[in-house]
Structure formats: structure tokens, C-alpha cells
Design a protein around this motif. Structure first.
Motif, PDB file in Angstrom:
ATOM      1  N   SER A 190       0.864  -1.133   0.104  1.00  0.00           N
ATOM      2  CA  SER A 190      -0.202  -0.111  -0.060  1.00  0.00           C
ATOM      3  C   SER A 190       0.786   1.402  -0.200  1.00  0.00           C
ATOM      4  CB  SER A 190      -1.055  -0.132   1.293  1.00  0.00           C
ATOM      5  OG  SER A 190      -0.054  -0.043   2.242  1.00  0.00           O
ATOM      6  N   ASN A 191       2.067   1.300   0.160  1.00  0.00           N
ATOM      7  CA  ASN A 191       3.039   2.235   0.224  1.00  0.00           C
ATOM      8  C   ASN A 191       3.450   2.756  -1.196  1.00  0.00           C
ATOM      9  OD1 ASN A 191       4.655  -0.104   0.194  1.00  0.00           O
ATOM     10  ND2 ASN A 191       6.461   1.225   0.664  1.00  0.00           N
ATOM     11  N   ILE A 192       2.978   1.814  -2.269  1.00  0.00           N
ATOM     12  CA  ILE A 192       3.561   1.998  -3.476  1.00  0.00           C
ATOM     13  C   ILE A 192       2.183   2.189  -4.375  1.00  0.00           C
ATOM     14  CG2 ILE A 192       4.668   1.054  -5.483  1.00  0.00           C
ATOM     15  CD1 ILE A 192       6.555  -0.387  -3.785  1.00  0.00           C
ATOM     16  N   PHE A 193       1.340   1.451  -4.211  1.00  0.00           N
ATOM     17  CA  PHE A 193       0.000   1.399  -5.107  1.00  0.00           C
ATOM     18  C   PHE A 193      -1.128   1.991  -4.681  1.00  0.00           C
ATOM     19  CE2 PHE A 193       2.650  -1.781  -6.656  1.00  0.00           C
ATOM     20  CZ  PHE A 193       2.910  -1.927  -7.965  1.00  0.00           C
ATOM     21  N   LEU A 194      -1.667   3.092  -5.270  1.00  0.00           N
ATOM     22  CA  LEU A 194      -2.912   3.908  -4.992  1.00  0.00           C
ATOM     23  C   LEU A 194      -3.870   3.396  -5.764  1.00  0.00           C
ATOM     24  CD1 LEU A 194      -0.765   7.388  -5.126  1.00  0.00           C
ATOM     25  CD2 LEU A 194      -0.892   5.975  -3.150  1.00  0.00           C
ATOM     26  N   ARG A 195      -5.224   3.260  -5.074  1.00  0.00           N
ATOM     27  CA  ARG A 195      -6.462   3.093  -5.650  1.00  0.00           C
ATOM     28  C   ARG A 195      -7.054   4.450  -6.100  1.00  0.00           C
ATOM     29  NH1 ARG A 195      -9.868  -1.282  -5.242  1.00  0.00           N
ATOM     30  NH2 ARG A 195     -11.435  -1.281  -6.755  1.00  0.00           N
ATOM     31  N   VAL A 196      -6.680   4.785  -7.205  1.00  0.00           N
ATOM     32  CA  VAL A 196      -7.058   6.441  -7.743  1.00  0.00           C
ATOM     33  C   VAL A 196      -8.399   6.433  -8.023  1.00  0.00           C
ATOM     34  CG1 VAL A 196      -4.557   6.902  -8.181  1.00  0.00           C
ATOM     35  CG2 VAL A 196      -6.096   6.024 -10.108  1.00  0.00           C
ATOM     36  N   HIS A 197      -9.091   5.222  -8.548  1.00  0.00           N
ATOM     37  CA  HIS A 197     -10.199   5.123  -8.954  1.00  0.00           C
ATOM     38  C   HIS A 197     -11.038   3.796  -8.889  1.00  0.00           C
ATOM     39  CE1 HIS A 197     -13.140   4.811 -12.679  1.00  0.00           C
ATOM     40  NE2 HIS A 197     -13.326   6.077 -12.386  1.00  0.00           N
ATOM     41  N   LYS A 198     -12.178   3.584  -8.795  1.00  0.00           N
ATOM     42  CA  LYS A 198     -12.664   2.193  -8.712  1.00  0.00           C
ATOM     43  C   LYS A 198     -12.189   1.144  -9.482  1.00  0.00           C
ATOM     44  CE  LYS A 198     -16.912   2.993 -11.362  1.00  0.00           C
ATOM     45  NZ  LYS A 198     -18.378   3.060 -11.338  1.00  0.00           N
ATOM     46  N   SER A 199     -11.808   1.610 -10.636  1.00  0.00           N
ATOM     47  CA  SER A 199     -11.137   0.548 -11.750  1.00  0.00           C
ATOM     48  C   SER A 199      -9.798   0.520 -11.912  1.00  0.00           C
ATOM     49  CB  SER A 199     -12.052   0.965 -13.114  1.00  0.00           C
ATOM     50  OG  SER A 199     -13.472   0.867 -13.084  1.00  0.00           O
ATOM     51  N   TYR A 200      -8.984   1.346 -11.271  1.00  0.00           N
ATOM     52  CA  TYR A 200      -7.530   1.441 -11.523  1.00  0.00           C
ATOM     53  C   TYR A 200      -6.821   1.319 -10.203  1.00  0.00           C
ATOM     54  CZ  TYR A 200      -8.636   2.333 -16.420  1.00  0.00           C
ATOM     55  OH  TYR A 200      -9.018   2.484 -17.586  1.00  0.00           O
ATOM     56  N   LEU A 201      -5.838   0.793 -10.117  1.00  0.00           N
ATOM     57  CA  LEU A 201      -4.443   0.915  -9.019  1.00  0.00           C
ATOM     58  C   LEU A 201      -3.402   1.053  -9.810  1.00  0.00           C
ATOM     59  CD1 LEU A 201      -4.151  -0.035  -6.248  1.00  0.00           C
ATOM     60  CD2 LEU A 201      -3.765  -2.401  -6.848  1.00  0.00           C
TER      61      LEU A 201
END
Length: 242
Positions: A190-201
Motif C-alpha cells: 500500500s506504500n506504492i500502489f494507490l487506488r485512484v479510481h474504482k477501476s484503477y490501481l
């Protein structure tokens, strides 16, 4: 003591998600998020927890202060309160708990970082335990043409939901796996990957530029959810805005 397992208790779902991502960007792995005291208490009883971050006003009959007192009576875990409340009566109750840290909302990424580092330093001096914040490289297994490929998380540019499947785009090729995006997110740091949108990580280190509606990774434009722009600016600092 390596700070790998952080438990967050926060009853506002969107805020909890944002705090979790902020913590990840600072090198803390959030192993569980709860909106009530009972769930958090049961988890702490059964699992190793290195840091407990509590909101004061949470769901259920037991508030965050009562939860902290209950946990303190059973075990020694560094506790930090994050709250919007600063009334005298609240402060008196907090003092009785003797937490390692206290941070008022709203806060910035830097104030969160400062509070946590000072809190862990205080805990270290009190207990003579060495503190280390570490985020190790993670690989995920992807089945591709009958073979299992081990893909370093840092090689993944972004992941896109596609029904019951997820498309994973890496620096070398694209994979389609039979997992929903939520399950893929749980396997990545979780320190690298962001859930910026419901369909995108997305891999934050792969972002080239962004604005209030989209972000750019190489030649791909990815939408960001409403209200995420300020958080993204705080996370990415000096990235170029388009």
C-alpha cells in the motif's frame, strides 16, 4: 521491533482509505482497518500489532479512548490518536491513557509523519525496543500460458478492473488474471500502489503527470476519482501537473 503491522480504527470509510494510503507512502503496512472498537480489540488479541492508530469517535458503544484503555490493560502497543476533538474533557481522558502520540484533524502528510516518528521514538525510549520501519520488495505470482511468473511489484505500472478479471500492465508486458481488482490490491504494498479510481490501481512511482481529472503513465491516461486530487498532490509532491 520492525513496524510492519499497523491497525487503523477510523469510522469514516473514505478518510480511512486515505489515511491507509498515506501510511503506506511513509513505509507503514496497514494490516487491518476497523470502524469499531470490538472488531479492533478481537484482532489485536489474536494478531501481532506493532502500532495502533485510533480515532476517538468511532462506531459502537466503546469509543477510541475506552478501546485504548482496554488494550493498554492487556498489552504494550504504541498508540496514537488521530481526532478532530480537542475539548478539555476529551484531553483529560486522553491524558489518563498516556498515548504515545496525538494528532488533530485535518492534518498533512508531513504532520502525520512527524507525529508517528516522534511517537515511536517515545515508545522506544520507554521500552528500550529498537524500532525499524521497513517495506520489503514484494513479488506476485501470475499464471501466464501454463507457467507461473514472479513479477516484482515495482515492475507493475498499473492494474485495471475488467469484470471478474484484472489487467496488469508491467514495464515489459500485459497480463490478464482471474482476480478482481480488490484482491490484487490486497497483494500489493500500500506504500506504492494507490487506488485512484474504482477501476484503477496505479504504481505511484510510475506516474508522469496529473491534474484534477486524470493522471498520465507513459502514454496512458487514467481517470482519478472525485475529491482525490488534493490527496494525490500531497502524496506525489513535486510531480508535474498537466
Amino acid at each position: 521491533m520492525v513496524v510492519n503491522n499497523v491497525v487503523l480504527v477510523e469510522d469514516e470509510r473514505e478518510l480511512a482509505l486515505n489515511i491507509k494510503e498515506l501510511l503506506g507512502s511513509l513505509g507503514f503496512y496497514v494490516s487491518a482497518v476497523f470502524d469499531n472498537a470490538l472488531g479492533a480489540l478481537e484482532f489485536v488479541k489474536l494478531n501481532k500489532v506493532d502500532l495502533l492508530i485510533l480515532d476517538i469517535m468511532i462506531k459502537g458503544e466503546m469509543d477510541g479512548i475506552s478501546l485504548a484503555m482496554e488494550i493498554k490493560s492487556r498489552m504494550d502497543i504504541p498508540i496514537v490518536f488521530i481526532t478532530a476533538y480537542s475539548e478539555n474533557e476529551i484531553i483529560k481522558r486522553v491524558i489518563d491513557v498516556s498515548p504515545d502520540g496525538y494528532l488533530l484533524k485535518p492534518f498533512t502528510k508531513e504532520s502525520l509523519k512527524t507525529t508517528l516518528l516522534l511517537s515511536l521514538s517515545s515508545y522506544q525510549k520507554r521500552t528500550n525496543k529498537e524500532i525499524e520501519i521497513r517495506s520489503d520488495e514484494i513479488t506476485i505470482q501470475i499464471r501466464d500460458k501454463g507457467f507461473i511468473s514472479l513479477i516484482p511489484a515495482s515492475d507493475i505500472l498499473y492494474a485495471q478492473a475488467d469484470g471478474l478479471y484484472t489487467k496488469i500492465i508491467t514495464v515489459k508486458k500485459t497480463f490478464m488474471i482471474r482476480d478482481i481488482l480488490k484482491d490484487v490490491e490486497a497483494r500489493l504494498p500500500s506504500n506504492i500502489f494507490l487506488r485512484v479510481h474504482k477501476s484503477y490501481l496505479v504504481n505511484k512511482n510510475a506516474i508522469d503527470s496529473f491534474n484534477g481529472k486524470i493522471l498520465q503513465i507513459q502514454d496512458i491516461q487514467i481517470p482519478i476519482r472525485r475529491g482525490y486530487y488534493k490527496f494525490l498532490r500531497a502524496m506525489l509532491g513535486n510531480h508535474e501537473e498537466v
